[in-house]
Design an enzyme around this catalytic site. Structure first.
Site, PDB file in Angstrom:
ATOM      1  N   ASP A  46       0.841  -1.202   0.000  1.00 16.61           N
ATOM      2  CA  ASP A  46       0.000   0.000   0.000  1.00 16.61           C
ATOM      3  C   ASP A  46       0.873   1.248   0.000  1.00 16.61           C
ATOM      4  O   ASP A  46       1.499   1.584   1.001  1.00 16.61           O
ATOM      5  CB  ASP A  46      -0.892   0.005   1.251  1.00 16.61           C
ATOM      6  CG  ASP A  46      -1.833   1.195   1.249  1.00 16.61           C
ATOM      7  OD1 ASP A  46      -2.965   1.034   0.762  1.00 16.61           O
ATOM      8  OD2 ASP A  46      -1.444   2.283   1.710  1.00 16.61           O
ATOM      9  N   TYR A  51       3.645   9.660  -0.615  1.00 18.23           N
ATOM     10  CA  TYR A  51       4.705   8.993   0.153  1.00 18.23           C
ATOM     11  C   TYR A  51       6.059   9.155  -0.542  1.00 18.23           C
ATOM     12  O   TYR A  51       7.100   8.902   0.073  1.00 18.23           O
ATOM     13  CB  TYR A  51       4.420   7.491   0.340  1.00 18.23           C
ATOM     14  CG  TYR A  51       3.142   7.122   1.034  1.00 18.23           C
ATOM     15  CD1 TYR A  51       2.345   8.062   1.684  1.00 18.23           C
ATOM     16  CD2 TYR A  51       2.716   5.796   1.052  1.00 18.23           C
ATOM     17  CE1 TYR A  51       1.164   7.686   2.306  1.00 18.23           C
ATOM     18  CE2 TYR A  51       1.537   5.417   1.683  1.00 18.23           C
ATOM     19  CZ  TYR A  51       0.764   6.369   2.297  1.00 18.23           C
ATOM     20  OH  TYR A  51      -0.412   5.990   2.916  1.00 18.23           O
ATOM     21  N   LYS A  76      -2.517   6.003  -4.442  1.00 15.35           N
ATOM     22  CA  LYS A  76      -3.593   6.963  -4.146  1.00 15.35           C
ATOM     23  C   LYS A  76      -3.302   8.308  -4.804  1.00 15.35           C
ATOM     24  O   LYS A  76      -2.128   8.706  -4.890  1.00 15.35           O
ATOM     25  CB  LYS A  76      -3.704   7.189  -2.620  1.00 15.35           C
ATOM     26  CG  LYS A  76      -3.607   5.897  -1.803  1.00 15.35           C
ATOM     27  CD  LYS A  76      -3.775   6.112  -0.314  1.00 15.35           C
ATOM     28  CE  LYS A  76      -3.469   4.842   0.454  1.00 15.35           C
ATOM     29  NZ  LYS A  76      -2.054   4.621   0.758  1.00 15.35           N
ATOM     30  N   HIS A 109      -7.085   9.905  -1.826  1.00 16.67           N
ATOM     31  CA  HIS A 109      -6.377   9.819  -0.548  1.00 16.67           C
ATOM     32  C   HIS A 109      -7.134  10.490   0.603  1.00 16.67           C
ATOM     33  O   HIS A 109      -7.191   9.953   1.705  1.00 16.67           O
ATOM     34  CB  HIS A 109      -4.981  10.436  -0.700  1.00 16.67           C
ATOM     35  CG  HIS A 109      -3.978   9.899   0.276  1.00 16.67           C
ATOM     36  ND1 HIS A 109      -2.650   9.746  -0.032  1.00 16.67           N
ATOM     37  CD2 HIS A 109      -4.115   9.483   1.547  1.00 16.67           C
ATOM     38  CE1 HIS A 109      -2.017   9.248   1.038  1.00 16.67           C
ATOM     39  NE2 HIS A 109      -2.883   9.089   1.995  1.00 16.67           N
ATOM     40  N   LEU A 191      -1.410   0.248  14.494  1.00 16.11           N
ATOM     41  CA  LEU A 191      -0.679   0.196  15.767  1.00 16.11           C
ATOM     42  C   LEU A 191      -0.694   1.569  16.434  1.00 16.11           C
ATOM     43  O   LEU A 191       0.117   1.847  17.326  1.00 16.11           O
ATOM     44  CB  LEU A 191       0.765  -0.267  15.531  1.00 16.11           C
ATOM     45  CG  LEU A 191       0.941  -1.445  14.554  1.00 16.11           C
ATOM     46  CD1 LEU A 191       2.415  -1.750  14.327  1.00 16.11           C
ATOM     47  CD2 LEU A 191       0.198  -2.678  15.060  1.00 16.11           C
ATOM     48  N   LYS A 231       2.725  -0.914   9.216  1.00 13.76           N
ATOM     49  CA  LYS A 231       3.941  -0.361   8.588  1.00 13.76           C
ATOM     50  C   LYS A 231       5.154  -0.662   9.459  1.00 13.76           C
ATOM     51  O   LYS A 231       5.110  -0.502  10.683  1.00 13.76           O
ATOM     52  CB  LYS A 231       3.763   1.153   8.408  1.00 13.76           C
ATOM     53  CG  LYS A 231       5.005   1.893   7.949  1.00 13.76           C
ATOM     54  CD  LYS A 231       5.797   2.525   9.094  1.00 13.76           C
ATOM     55  CE  LYS A 231       7.184   2.928   8.660  1.00 13.76           C
ATOM     56  NZ  LYS A 231       8.028   3.411   9.767  1.00 13.76           N
ATOM     57  N   SER A 232       6.236  -1.107   8.834  1.00 13.23           N
ATOM     58  CA  SER A 232       7.503  -1.217   9.552  1.00 13.23           C
ATOM     59  C   SER A 232       8.643  -1.236   8.542  1.00 13.23           C
ATOM     60  O   SER A 232       8.474  -1.709   7.421  1.00 13.23           O
ATOM     61  CB  SER A 232       7.567  -2.496  10.390  1.00 13.23           C
ATOM     62  OG  SER A 232       8.824  -2.584  11.016  1.00 13.23           O
ATOM     63  N   VAL A 233       9.792  -0.727   8.965  1.00 14.16           N
ATOM     64  CA  VAL A 233      11.000  -0.851   8.134  1.00 14.16           C
ATOM     65  C   VAL A 233      11.967  -1.869   8.757  1.00 14.16           C
ATOM     66  O   VAL A 233      13.059  -2.073   8.255  1.00 14.16           O
ATOM     67  CB  VAL A 233      11.733   0.505   7.972  1.00 14.16           C
ATOM     68  CG1 VAL A 233      10.889   1.467   7.155  1.00 14.16           C
ATOM     69  CG2 VAL A 233      12.105   1.116   9.321  1.00 14.16           C
ATOM     70  N   ARG A 237      10.145  -7.104  12.529  1.00 14.14           N
ATOM     71  CA  ARG A 237       8.766  -6.646  12.748  1.00 14.14           C
ATOM     72  C   ARG A 237       7.903  -6.887  11.510  1.00 14.14           C
ATOM     73  O   ARG A 237       6.720  -7.231  11.622  1.00 14.14           O
ATOM     74  CB  ARG A 237       8.751  -5.164  13.098  1.00 14.14           C
ATOM     75  CG  ARG A 237       9.391  -4.855  14.432  1.00 14.14           C
ATOM     76  CD  ARG A 237       9.506  -3.359  14.618  1.00 14.14           C
ATOM     77  NE  ARG A 237      10.009  -2.996  15.920  1.00 14.14           N
ATOM     78  CZ  ARG A 237      10.301  -1.739  16.278  1.00 14.14           C
ATOM     79  NH1 ARG A 237      10.140  -0.756  15.409  1.00 14.14           N
ATOM     80  NH2 ARG A 237      10.753  -1.483  17.476  1.00 14.14           N
ATOM     81  N   ASN A 241       4.529  -9.023  11.919  1.00 15.03           N
ATOM     82  CA  ASN A 241       3.213  -8.392  11.768  1.00 15.03           C
ATOM     83  C   ASN A 241       2.251  -9.163  10.865  1.00 15.03           C
ATOM     84  O   ASN A 241       1.044  -8.909  10.883  1.00 15.03           O
ATOM     85  CB  ASN A 241       3.365  -6.949  11.263  1.00 15.03           C
ATOM     86  CG  ASN A 241       4.021  -6.047  12.297  1.00 15.03           C
ATOM     87  OD1 ASN A 241       4.152  -6.425  13.457  1.00 15.03           O
ATOM     88  ND2 ASN A 241       4.452  -4.860  11.871  1.00 15.03           N
TER      89      ASN A 241
HETATM   90  P1  A2P Z   1       9.570   0.718  12.468  1.00 13.75           P
HETATM   91  O1  A2P Z   1       9.042   1.090  11.109  1.00 13.75           O
HETATM   92  O2  A2P Z   1      10.765   1.523  12.853  1.00 13.75           O
HETATM   93  O3  A2P Z   1       9.786  -0.761  12.613  1.00 13.75           O
HETATM   94  P2  A2P Z   1       1.424   2.011  12.275  1.00 13.75           P
HETATM   95  O4  A2P Z   1       1.417   0.811  11.358  1.00 13.75           O
HETATM   96  O5  A2P Z   1       0.316   2.034  13.252  1.00 13.75           O
HETATM   97  O6  A2P Z   1       1.513   3.316  11.503  1.00 13.75           O
HETATM   98  O7  A2P Z   1       2.746   1.932  13.178  1.00 13.75           O
HETATM   99  C1  A2P Z   1       4.028   2.054  12.601  1.00 13.75           C
HETATM  100  C2  A2P Z   1       5.033   2.271  13.684  1.00 13.75           C
HETATM  101  O8  A2P Z   1       5.058   1.133  14.563  1.00 13.75           O
HETATM  102  C3  A2P Z   1       6.444   2.444  13.188  1.00 13.75           C
HETATM  103  O9  A2P Z   1       7.082   3.392  14.016  1.00 13.75           O
HETATM  104  C4  A2P Z   1       7.059   1.070  13.345  1.00 13.75           C
HETATM  105  O10 A2P Z   1       8.452   1.152  13.558  1.00 13.75           O
HETATM  106  C5  A2P Z   1       6.360   0.551  14.573  1.00 13.75           C
HETATM  107  N1  A2P Z   1       6.171  -0.902  14.526  1.00 13.75           N
HETATM  108  C6  A2P Z   1       5.689  -1.618  13.487  1.00 13.75           C
HETATM  109  N2  A2P Z   1       5.626  -2.919  13.793  1.00 13.75           N
HETATM  110  C7  A2P Z   1       6.074  -3.045  15.052  1.00 13.75           C
HETATM  111  C8  A2P Z   1       6.261  -4.145  15.931  1.00 13.75           C
HETATM  112  N3  A2P Z   1       5.953  -5.386  15.538  1.00 13.75           N
HETATM  113  N4  A2P Z   1       6.763  -3.906  17.166  1.00 13.75           N
HETATM  114  C9  A2P Z   1       7.075  -2.646  17.568  1.00 13.75           C
HETATM  115  N5  A2P Z   1       6.921  -1.561  16.787  1.00 13.75           N
HETATM  116  C10 A2P Z   1       6.426  -1.750  15.534  1.00 13.75           C
END
Ligand code: A2P
Length: 276
Positions: A46, A51, A76, A109, A191, A231-233, A237, A241
């Site tokens: 997505d 972005y 979007k 969007h 999250l 979302k995560s980088v 994680r 997820n």
């Molecule tokens: P990061 O990208 O540094 O891993 P949302 O999806 O609600 O927008 O949340 C994204 C945020 O939550 C990012 O800062 C991400 O950090 C963090 N995040 C994503 N997955 C996890 C996880 N499994 N545990 C802890 N923090 C997480």
């Protein structure tokens, strides 16, 4: 490797119930993050014009070795590209950056109601779907009045409404509006933009199931009937997820998480968000 199940949208097409969200992921970082997501089983990405990482997502799509049709790609149209012709031009730019011919889902969007152009954009999306360039079309951050207006004027019901949704903001009313229309609700910032990771109520549920708080929140949104876009980088994680299909929250868990509702947003209110 974990694959998210598919769910059918109101146009008959299917969408994986977990998508990899890439908001705030810079273009150079998004390539590896998306490759990692695809490697561990995500088949739904997505992104959005704003972005500024469609090029990087496209690079990952071309390098991953998977068939294009095995990956569900959403982008979007941004606020300052709203209007009929502008939206068609914005779509061309996005698919050009992504390096693909068709997107699986194209969304408006934000409604940006003060600009009063979302209906014109919706008509452009209908054309793109008729041409087959957007396989499905929908909206994001639309409230009931915005949804009703586009449906009343065009008769075309969005396949998706992607909204901010997490335990602080479970969006009960809007989910009900979406459900009555036959529109699937997608959860962004599931999250709470990471702000709910250390919540003690969620931590207690997580400990009970031997899962992380993030996994509990993804699972919670899924059990509300949403498509979820964590979302995560961070590679571990990203993998964690999507690993949410070997446990289930019971009624007591759902009720405990429901106590966290406060109406608190981590993003803007769609009724007065007009950023260009
Ligand atoms: P990061 O990208 O540094 O891993 P949302 O999806 O609600 O927008 O949340 C994204 C945020 O939550 C990012 O800062 C991400 O950090 C963090 N995040 C994503 N997955 C996890 C996880 N499994 N545990 C802890 N923090 C997480």
């Amino acid at each position: 490797m974990t694959f998210a199940p598919l769910v059918q949208m109101n146009d008959g097409r299917s969408i994986p119930v977990i998508g990899f969200g890439v908001w705030q992921v810079p273009d150079d970082v998004v390539v590896d993050a998306t490759l990692k997501a695809l490697e561990v089983g995500y088949r739904h990405i997505d992104t959005a014009r704003i972005y500024d990482n469609e090029r990087g997502v496209g690079e990952a799509l071309s390098r991953c070795g998977l068939d294009r049709d095995d990956i569900f790609v959403t982008t979007k149209v941004w606020n300052n590209d709203q209007g009929y012709d502008q939206t068609l031009r914005a779509f061309d730019r996005s698919v050009g950056l992504l390096g693909i011919e068709e997107v699986d889902l194209y969304l408006i969007h934000w409604p940006t109601p003060k600009n009063d152009l979302y209906l014109d954009s919706w008509r452009a999306l209908i054309r793109l779907r008729e041409e087959g360039r957007a396989r499905s079309i929908g909206v994001s951050n639309f409230h009931e009045a915005h949804l009703r207006r586009i449906v009343d004027e065009t008769g075309v019901i969005p396949a998706i409404n992607q909204i901010e949704l997490h335990p602080w903001l479970p969006q009960t009313h809007l989910r009900d509006v979406d459900a009555r229309l036959g529109t699937k609700t997608e959860a962004w910032s599931p999250l709470g933009s990471g702000q709910l990771i250390d919540d003690p109520v969620i931590a207690a549920v997580a400990a009970k199931h031997g899962k992380s708080t993030a996994q509990v929140m993804v699972r919670w949104s899924l059990q509300l009937g949403c498509i979820v876009l964590p979302k995560s980088v961070t590679p571990s994680r990203i993998e964690q997820n999507i690993d949410v299909f070997d446990f289930q929250l019971d009624d007591a868990d759902m009720a405990a998480i429901a106590t966290l509702e406060s109406g608190r947003r981590t993003g803007p209110n769609p009724d007065d968000f007009h950023e260009a």
